[in-house]
Write a protein that holds these residues in place. Structure first.
Motif, PDB file in Angstrom:
ATOM      1  N   PRO A   1       0.844  -1.288   0.045  1.00 55.39           N
ATOM      2  CA  PRO A   1       0.129  -0.118  -0.148  1.00 55.39           C
ATOM      3  C   PRO A   1       0.981   1.199  -0.171  1.00 55.39           C
ATOM      4  CG  PRO A   1      -0.515  -1.451   1.630  1.00 55.39           C
ATOM      5  CD  PRO A   1       0.547  -2.079   1.069  1.00 55.39           C
ATOM      6  N   ARG A   2       0.332   2.232  -0.656  1.00 54.00           N
ATOM      7  CA  ARG A   2       1.078   3.729  -0.763  1.00 54.00           C
ATOM      8  C   ARG A   2       0.948   4.227   0.753  1.00 54.00           C
ATOM      9  NH1 ARG A   2       2.669   5.687  -5.558  1.00 54.00           N
ATOM     10  NH2 ARG A   2       2.084   4.753  -7.212  1.00 54.00           N
ATOM     11  N   PRO A   3       1.908   5.008   1.409  1.00 49.65           N
ATOM     12  CA  PRO A   3       1.778   5.952   2.234  1.00 49.65           C
ATOM     13  C   PRO A   3       0.504   6.731   2.577  1.00 49.65           C
ATOM     14  CG  PRO A   3       3.870   6.132   1.181  1.00 49.65           C
ATOM     15  CD  PRO A   3       3.218   5.584   0.314  1.00 49.65           C
ATOM     16  N   LYS A   4      -0.061   6.625   3.743  1.00 52.53           N
ATOM     17  CA  LYS A   4      -1.147   7.273   4.089  1.00 52.53           C
ATOM     18  C   LYS A   4      -0.986   8.530   4.883  1.00 52.53           C
ATOM     19  CE  LYS A   4      -3.697   2.898   4.596  1.00 52.53           C
ATOM     20  NZ  LYS A   4      -4.461   2.023   5.692  1.00 52.53           N
ATOM     21  N   GLY A   5      -1.618   9.456   4.473  1.00 51.20           N
ATOM     22  CA  GLY A   5      -1.787  10.866   5.277  1.00 51.20           C
ATOM     23  C   GLY A   5      -0.597  11.715   4.442  1.00 51.20           C
ATOM     24  N   GLN A   6      -0.664  12.964   4.638  1.00 50.05           N
ATOM     25  CA  GLN A   6       0.364  13.916   4.189  1.00 50.05           C
ATOM     26  C   GLN A   6       0.755  13.759   2.713  1.00 50.05           C
ATOM     27  OE1 GLN A   6       3.128  15.486   6.459  1.00 50.05           O
ATOM     28  NE2 GLN A   6       2.967  14.153   8.446  1.00 50.05           N
ATOM     29  N   ARG A   7      -0.190  13.106   1.813  1.00 46.95           N
ATOM     30  CA  ARG A   7       0.148  13.162   0.302  1.00 46.95           C
ATOM     31  C   ARG A   7      -0.345  14.425  -0.053  1.00 46.95           C
ATOM     32  NH1 ARG A   7      -3.066   7.845  -1.784  1.00 46.95           N
ATOM     33  NH2 ARG A   7      -1.978   6.271  -0.255  1.00 46.95           N
ATOM     34  N   LEU A   8       0.581  15.063  -1.128  1.00 45.21           N
ATOM     35  CA  LEU A   8       0.469  16.147  -1.867  1.00 45.21           C
ATOM     36  C   LEU A   8      -0.021  15.984  -3.255  1.00 45.21           C
ATOM     37  CD1 LEU A   8       3.613  18.373  -0.733  1.00 45.21           C
ATOM     38  CD2 LEU A   8       1.342  18.252   0.485  1.00 45.21           C
ATOM     39  N   VAL A   9      -0.108  14.678  -3.325  1.00 47.56           N
ATOM     40  CA  VAL A   9      -0.559  14.323  -4.849  1.00 47.56           C
ATOM     41  C   VAL A   9      -1.445  12.956  -4.484  1.00 47.56           C
ATOM     42  CG1 VAL A   9       0.675  15.946  -6.376  1.00 47.56           C
ATOM     43  CG2 VAL A   9       1.291  13.314  -5.813  1.00 47.56           C
ATOM     44  N   GLU A  10      -2.235  12.436  -5.506  1.00 45.49           N
ATOM     45  CA  GLU A  10      -2.827  11.177  -5.408  1.00 45.49           C
ATOM     46  C   GLU A  10      -2.182  10.220  -6.367  1.00 45.49           C
ATOM     47  OE1 GLU A  10      -4.626   9.768  -2.950  1.00 45.49           O
ATOM     48  OE2 GLU A  10      -4.279  11.492  -1.768  1.00 45.49           O
TER      49      GLU A  10
ATOM     50  N   TYR B   1       8.850  13.025  -1.132  1.00 48.25           N
ATOM     51  CA  TYR B   1       8.780  14.452  -0.441  1.00 48.25           C
ATOM     52  C   TYR B   1       7.018  14.770  -0.750  1.00 48.25           C
ATOM     53  CZ  TYR B   1       8.436  19.480  -0.427  1.00 48.25           C
ATOM     54  OH  TYR B   1       8.034  20.679  -0.107  1.00 48.25           O
ATOM     55  N   LEU B   2       6.459  14.023  -1.989  1.00 50.61           N
ATOM     56  CA  LEU B   2       5.013  14.270  -2.047  1.00 50.61           C
ATOM     57  C   LEU B   2       4.211  13.406  -1.530  1.00 50.61           C
ATOM     58  CD1 LEU B   2       5.182  15.191  -5.928  1.00 50.61           C
ATOM     59  CD2 LEU B   2       4.897  16.684  -4.267  1.00 50.61           C
ATOM     60  N   GLY B   3       4.851  12.476  -0.815  1.00 49.42           N
ATOM     61  CA  GLY B   3       4.086  11.399   0.131  1.00 49.42           C
ATOM     62  C   GLY B   3       3.516  10.322  -0.684  1.00 49.42           C
TER      63      GLY B   3
END
Length: 196
Positions: A101-110, A163-165
């Motif tokens: 799974p991708r990191p959760k929270g603090q994402r600046l893009v999806e 950086y973009l989460g």
């Protein structure tokens, strides 16, 4: 070149196993938090630029520009095209196999797909490894310049994803190992068989 490529692929396999066994999760999350603390408005704009370069449209622009450099069509773009096709399919299949799974929270893009390995890191390291190797063989006096540009470009594209989460450090490292490893092996094969 062959030994370095095989070593990188072995490192990729080791890293993939550690990711699959969830041995790097705490480490990855700690690194991400440290990077998030360095965020600023101007830095975010720069990271969005580098992430856009790592998307298909960005690659098309880069490849289009490289086609105008004398000798690059054969020495750089031929191996890059073969390598990019292979690593893109490999990364696609590995994402579905590992299903991190991708990191959760603090994402600046999806992003929607799985996290390991990073497509951006895989493909950028492949392309820029081909630029460094092919460019250096054509223009030996500019080897340092080709190496520096390639490291900065692939490095910034990979870093932008953390950086973009939307990726962990190990996703990016895995992409760099896979992309660079395959590009080195392919370059060795093409050179050894006098195709380049």
């Amino acid at each position: 070149m062959l030994k370095a490529g095989l070593l990188l692929l072995a490192l990729f396999i080791g890293l993939a196993l550690l990711v699959q066994l969830k041995k790097l999760q705490s480490f990855d999350e700690g690194i991400a938090q440290k990077i998030f603390k360095t965020r600023s408005k101007s830095k975010t704009q720069l990271m969005l630029f580098f992430t856009a370069l790592g998307r298909p449209r960005g690659f098309i622009v880069i490849i289009f520009l490289l086609a105008f450099v004398p000798g690059f069509r054969t020495s750089v773009l031929l191996p890059a095209g073969i390598a990019l096709g292979f690593v893109w399919v490999s990364a696609y299949l590995l994402k579905r196999l590992i299903k991190r799974p991708r990191p959760k929270g603090q994402r600046l893009v999806e992003e929607r797909d799985h996290s390991f390995p990073s497509y951006h890191a895989t493909c950028s390291s492949t392309l820029f490894c081909c630029v460094a190797l092919g460019g250096s063989s054509l223009y030996p006096l500019l080897t340092g310049l080709f190496m520096a540009i390639s490291l900065v470009m692939a490095g910034m594209i990979g870093y932008s994803r953390i950086y973009l989460g939307i990726h962990y450090l190990s996703d990016v490292l895995g992409g760099w190992f896979l992309g660079t490893g395959f590009a080195l092996i392919l370059q060795w094969f093409l050179t050894t068989n006098s195709i380049l």
